[in-house]
Design a protein around this motif. Structure first.
Motif, PDB file in Angstrom:
ATOM      1  N   LEU A 171       0.788  -1.261   0.049  1.00  0.00           N
ATOM      2  CA  LEU A 171       0.034   0.067   0.056  1.00  0.00           C
ATOM      3  C   LEU A 171       0.894   1.302  -0.101  1.00  0.00           C
ATOM      4  CD1 LEU A 171      -2.986  -1.142   2.605  1.00  0.00           C
ATOM      5  CD2 LEU A 171      -2.950  -0.739   0.222  1.00  0.00           C
ATOM      6  N   ALA A 172       1.942   0.945   0.783  1.00  0.00           N
ATOM      7  CA  ALA A 172       2.984   2.370   0.713  1.00  0.00           C
ATOM      8  C   ALA A 172       3.432   2.514  -0.747  1.00  0.00           C
ATOM      9  CB  ALA A 172       4.061   2.088   1.526  1.00  0.00           C
ATOM     10  N   LEU A 173       3.414   1.488  -1.690  1.00  0.00           N
ATOM     11  CA  LEU A 173       3.947   1.947  -2.910  1.00  0.00           C
ATOM     12  C   LEU A 173       2.907   2.412  -4.150  1.00  0.00           C
ATOM     13  CD1 LEU A 173       5.943  -1.323  -3.438  1.00  0.00           C
ATOM     14  CD2 LEU A 173       6.706   1.020  -3.211  1.00  0.00           C
ATOM     15  N   THR A 174       1.644   2.631  -3.327  1.00  0.00           N
ATOM     16  CA  THR A 174       0.554   3.057  -4.248  1.00  0.00           C
ATOM     17  C   THR A 174       0.859   4.326  -4.817  1.00  0.00           C
ATOM     18  OG1 THR A 174      -1.317   2.160  -2.749  1.00  0.00           O
ATOM     19  CG2 THR A 174      -1.890   4.045  -4.126  1.00  0.00           C
ATOM     20  N   PRO A 175       1.446   5.292  -4.498  1.00  0.00           N
ATOM     21  CA  PRO A 175       1.917   6.601  -5.193  1.00  0.00           C
ATOM     22  C   PRO A 175       3.040   6.116  -6.390  1.00  0.00           C
ATOM     23  CG  PRO A 175       2.058   7.111  -3.120  1.00  0.00           C
ATOM     24  CD  PRO A 175       1.855   5.810  -3.000  1.00  0.00           C
ATOM     25  N   VAL A 176       3.928   5.305  -6.220  1.00  0.00           N
ATOM     26  CA  VAL A 176       4.868   4.791  -6.987  1.00  0.00           C
ATOM     27  C   VAL A 176       3.947   4.018  -8.291  1.00  0.00           C
ATOM     28  CG1 VAL A 176       6.793   3.446  -7.447  1.00  0.00           C
ATOM     29  CG2 VAL A 176       6.567   4.626  -5.336  1.00  0.00           C
ATOM     30  N   ALA A 177       3.127   3.235  -7.882  1.00  0.00           N
ATOM     31  CA  ALA A 177       2.456   2.771  -9.135  1.00  0.00           C
ATOM     32  C   ALA A 177       1.480   3.532  -9.890  1.00  0.00           C
ATOM     33  CB  ALA A 177       1.403   1.612  -8.322  1.00  0.00           C
ATOM     34  N   LEU A 178       0.849   4.546  -9.314  1.00  0.00           N
ATOM     35  CA  LEU A 178       0.248   5.678  -9.957  1.00  0.00           C
ATOM     36  C   LEU A 178       1.133   6.365 -10.908  1.00  0.00           C
ATOM     37  CD1 LEU A 178      -2.477   6.953 -10.755  1.00  0.00           C
ATOM     38  CD2 LEU A 178      -2.003   8.510  -8.743  1.00  0.00           C
ATOM     39  N   PHE A 179       2.343   6.787 -10.368  1.00  0.00           N
ATOM     40  CA  PHE A 179       3.163   7.362 -11.249  1.00  0.00           C
ATOM     41  C   PHE A 179       3.895   6.862 -12.419  1.00  0.00           C
ATOM     42  CE2 PHE A 179       7.866   8.419 -11.980  1.00  0.00           C
ATOM     43  CZ  PHE A 179       7.689   9.676 -12.310  1.00  0.00           C
ATOM     44  N   LEU A 180       4.144   5.375 -12.154  1.00  0.00           N
ATOM     45  CA  LEU A 180       4.330   4.628 -13.356  1.00  0.00           C
ATOM     46  C   LEU A 180       3.408   4.424 -14.320  1.00  0.00           C
ATOM     47  CD1 LEU A 180       6.435   1.993 -11.342  1.00  0.00           C
ATOM     48  CD2 LEU A 180       7.481   3.800 -12.581  1.00  0.00           C
ATOM     49  N   LEU A 181       2.138   4.187 -13.753  1.00  0.00           N
ATOM     50  CA  LEU A 181       1.038   4.194 -14.876  1.00  0.00           C
ATOM     51  C   LEU A 181       0.935   5.513 -15.699  1.00  0.00           C
ATOM     52  CD1 LEU A 181      -1.966   2.344 -12.650  1.00  0.00           C
ATOM     53  CD2 LEU A 181      -0.607   1.494 -14.909  1.00  0.00           C
ATOM     54  N   LEU A 182       0.970   6.735 -15.124  1.00  0.00           N
ATOM     55  CA  LEU A 182       0.779   7.922 -15.615  1.00  0.00           C
ATOM     56  C   LEU A 182       2.074   8.140 -16.641  1.00  0.00           C
ATOM     57  CD1 LEU A 182      -0.500  10.006 -12.770  1.00  0.00           C
ATOM     58  CD2 LEU A 182      -1.828   9.147 -14.717  1.00  0.00           C
ATOM     59  N   ARG A 183       3.059   7.441 -16.499  1.00  0.00           N
ATOM     60  CA  ARG A 183       4.388   7.779 -17.464  1.00  0.00           C
ATOM     61  C   ARG A 183       4.278   6.981 -18.696  1.00  0.00           C
ATOM     62  NH1 ARG A 183       9.961   6.095 -15.192  1.00  0.00           N
ATOM     63  NH2 ARG A 183      10.391   6.888 -17.284  1.00  0.00           N
ATOM     64  N   ARG A 184       3.195   6.187 -18.502  1.00  0.00           N
ATOM     65  CA  ARG A 184       3.072   5.274 -20.038  1.00  0.00           C
ATOM     66  C   ARG A 184       1.762   5.946 -20.738  1.00  0.00           C
ATOM     67  NH1 ARG A 184       5.319   0.065 -19.578  1.00  0.00           N
ATOM     68  NH2 ARG A 184       4.737  -0.082 -21.762  1.00  0.00           N
ATOM     69  N   ALA A 241      -2.013  -2.299 -10.364  1.00  0.00           N
ATOM     70  CA  ALA A 241      -1.088  -1.420 -10.873  1.00  0.00           C
ATOM     71  C   ALA A 241       0.456  -1.777 -10.652  1.00  0.00           C
ATOM     72  CB  ALA A 241      -1.404   0.059 -10.324  1.00  0.00           C
ATOM     73  N   LEU A 242       0.717  -2.041  -9.712  1.00  0.00           N
ATOM     74  CA  LEU A 242       2.247  -2.629  -9.455  1.00  0.00           C
ATOM     75  C   LEU A 242       2.392  -3.586 -10.276  1.00  0.00           C
ATOM     76  CD1 LEU A 242       2.262  -2.558  -5.500  1.00  0.00           C
ATOM     77  CD2 LEU A 242       3.670  -1.035  -7.125  1.00  0.00           C
ATOM     78  N   ALA A 243       1.777  -4.604 -10.714  1.00  0.00           N
ATOM     79  CA  ALA A 243       2.114  -5.720 -11.380  1.00  0.00           C
ATOM     80  C   ALA A 243       2.506  -5.321 -12.810  1.00  0.00           C
ATOM     81  CB  ALA A 243       1.005  -6.881 -10.955  1.00  0.00           C
ATOM     82  N   VAL A 244       1.858  -4.434 -13.440  1.00  0.00           N
ATOM     83  CA  VAL A 244       2.002  -4.223 -14.783  1.00  0.00           C
ATOM     84  C   VAL A 244       3.021  -3.103 -14.903  1.00  0.00           C
ATOM     85  CG1 VAL A 244      -0.541  -4.717 -15.080  1.00  0.00           C
ATOM     86  CG2 VAL A 244       0.108  -2.209 -14.763  1.00  0.00           C
ATOM     87  N   THR A 245       3.420  -2.410 -13.855  1.00  0.00           N
ATOM     88  CA  THR A 245       4.417  -1.381 -14.149  1.00  0.00           C
ATOM     89  C   THR A 245       5.838  -1.607 -13.579  1.00  0.00           C
ATOM     90  OG1 THR A 245       3.408  -0.236 -12.071  1.00  0.00           O
ATOM     91  CG2 THR A 245       2.399   0.484 -14.247  1.00  0.00           C
TER      92      THR A 245
END
Length: 562
Positions: free
Chosen positions: A312-325, A368-372
């Motif tokens: 859950l702490a990696l939630t912002p990281v996952a969103l950032f990586l999604l938005l980069r694509r 989100a984490l799994a795909v990014t």
């Protein structure tokens, strides 16, 4: 004329044999495992882990007997209802699924046994969830990433906790993931076969999600509207079709209610629910006055749920990586996750925050984490080894917690009911102190056999012939009781429990014999070894197993009875 020379026997070459397969080739063969195999394996592991000790690893949660009663009423025909009347706080989707399950496996006269049956249903739905996660991640990224995501979901202790309770979130997430699985296939460039039919099917799945829990509109309709506005994801005409079908599903439900003359009751229940959702009324959850704080609960559970908190702490990281694509499929998943973040963030700050709400963020975040999250390349062996070590830790740490919690009995209400049926005549009056503005778990668990009420004065007890008092002490200590801790201590002053059970969920669950001017039969005092209640107690009998649950990252009061 030249005669060709024949090579001596020692110089003759033998037919070449195929070299042993290289590690790379072995990896290719492993990577060629079909996605359905990974999905089936993840589903099987998920179901098995949730079914182990399902009847004794988690005590009765407040919403469970209510939802079970609603499912039984749906099986009998008509709109779901409890013994308090028609129920419109939540849509009826899950209750009709429960009704089908009851028709399939049979009903139960014992409410707790019925809850255990519905927990098995939710364990199976969790298996479907795991398979959908594998398919979704594999479609967006790779089969290997899908397998890892399915494995993490299967062993995560918070997900096990939620799936092992008869709550709405498990079935809601099944329909949500099914909708996104269909929708991401429409993000590919070029003409799509049967595109309109698939968009319509995604809308049907999303519609079923909001007909299971209308809160799901925030992670289905909200991201669809954003996709229409921004032009992200599938073509706008397909997104519009999915959105329209989703909304139409709920409109048809409301029109159906109105046609049967129940719109007024529906509107009253829904406006009360919206006030709770927005936090205007704080009756339950961590933001309610006088209840334990979320921070304290998270710290208390940190050692057991560290891997859940890490993801859950990696939630912002996952969103950032999604938005980069920039690809449409990643943009669509970014809207999915962002909506879940906004929804939970509002509940955390202002709204009614209950622990089950976290499930509607955890699963989108896992996808989100799994795909990014990238895997380090082979030319950086140190980073690659660290990444694998982190993955092993995320899987292994919950395994140790799981083994400990499955070995700790937490079935107090099942044991209490067995004791009551043996020693206390049906129809006897029993005083309850849990429940705040509505009935507590004690009443919902036992009101099919006994008369229960919040009778705290000697006059009320005499008028209702109440001879016993049930106290789930942790509920009272945490501020969720109808009686305060001081009042409950006054009611039990000088009394020795005739039954007591110490469990992770309710602490000491105790049954007291109340003083009465009328002569009454003597009762043998029973308790679980190690009980902290006062007085010499005999070991309680072992009863039939009870449902699993385990500890969760946070424990907030349920919402079904409010």
């Amino acid at each position: 004329m030249t005669i060709p020379r024949t090579a001596p026997p020692s110089a003759r070459t033998e037919p070449a044999t195929a070299p042993p397969p290289s590690p790379a080739r072995r990896r290719i063969r492993l990577g060629s495992v079909p996605t359905p195999v990974y999905a089936a394996a993840a589903a099987l592991l998920t179901v098995v882990l949730r079914l182990v000790e399902i009847n004794r690893a988690g005590d009765l949660f407040i919403d469970e007997p209510i939802y079970r009663q609603l499912g039984e009423s749906a099986a009998a025909g008509g709109f779901p209802r409890t013994d308090e009347g028609l129920f419109f706080l939540h849509p009826p989707g899950y209750f009709y699924v429960e009704a089908g399950w009851t028709k399939l496996v049979g009903g139960h006269s014992d409410i707790i046994a019925g809850v255990h049956s519905s927990r098995v249903l939710n364990a199976l739905l969790a298996g479907v969830t795991a398979a959908l996660i594998v398919f979704l991640v594999a479609r967006v990224r790779s089969r290997g990433a899908g397998a890892v995501a399915g494995l993490v979901f299967a062993v995560d202790q918070y997900c096990i906790r939620q799936n092992n309770r008869v709550l709405l979130e498990t079935s809601t997430m099944v329909w949500i993931l099914a909708g996104y699985l269909v929708l991401v296939g429409l993000t590919r460039a070029g003409p799509q076969p049967r595109a309109r039919a698939r968009a319509l099917l995604a809308g049907v799945f999303f519609g079923l999600a909001i007909l299971t829990k209308d809160h799901a509109v925030l992670i289905t309709v909200l991201p669809l509207l954003a996709a229409l506005l921004l032009g992200w994801g599938p073509p706008r005409r397909l997104v519009a079709l999915t959105t329209g079908v989703t909304v139409l599903s709920y409109v048809v439900y409301v029109a159906f209610l109105a046609g049967f003359g129940h719109f007024g009751e529906f509107w009253e229940a829904k406006t009360a629910g919206v006030r709770r959702l927005l936090g205007v009324v704080q009756e339950t959850g961590f933001n309610a006055a006088g209840t334990p704080s979320l921070a304290d609960r998270l710290l208390a559970e940190l050692s057991a749920y560290a891997s859940t908190y890490l993801l859950l702490a990696l939630t912002p990281v996952a969103l950032f990586l999604l938005l980069r694509r920039k690809e449409p499929v990643y943009r669509l998943l970014a809207l999915f996750q962002a909506s879940a973040i906004v929804t939970l963030g509002y509940a955390l700050a202002l709204g009614t925050l209950e622990e089950q709400a976290l499930y509607l963020l955890f699963v989108p975040n896992l996808v989100a984490l799994a795909v990014t999250v990238p895997m380090p390349s082979r030319n950086r062996p140190g980073l690659r080894l660290a990444a694998w070590a982190a993955l092993v830790a995320v899987v292994a740490a919950p395994t140790a917690v799981y083994a400990r919690e499955r070995g700790t009995p937490d079935d107090g209400f099942d044991r209490l009911r067995a004791y009551l049926l043996t020693h206390v005549p049906a129809g006897s009056g029993i005083v309850t102190v849990d429940g705040q503005r509505a009935r507590g778990v004690t009443s919902w668990a036992l009101n099919d056999t006994y008369r229960l009420g919040h009778w705290t004065t000697p006059e009320e007890q005499a008028a209702n012939d109440a001879r016993y008092l049930i106290v789930p002490w942790r509920v009272v200590e945490q501020g969720y009781g109808q009686s305060s801790l001081a009042e409950t201590e006054r009611l039990t002053a000088g009394l020795r429990p005739v039954f007591a059970f110490d469990g992770p969920m309710y602490g000491t669950l105790a049954l007291y014999r109340l003083p009465s001017p009328l002569p009454g039969p003597s009762v043998t005092a029973l308790a679980v070894p190690g009980s902290t209640v006062n007085g010499p107690l005999l070991p309680a009998p072992q009863t039939s197993p009870v449902e699993p649950g385990g500890g969760a990252p946070a424990t907030g009061a349920g919402d079904a009875s409010r």
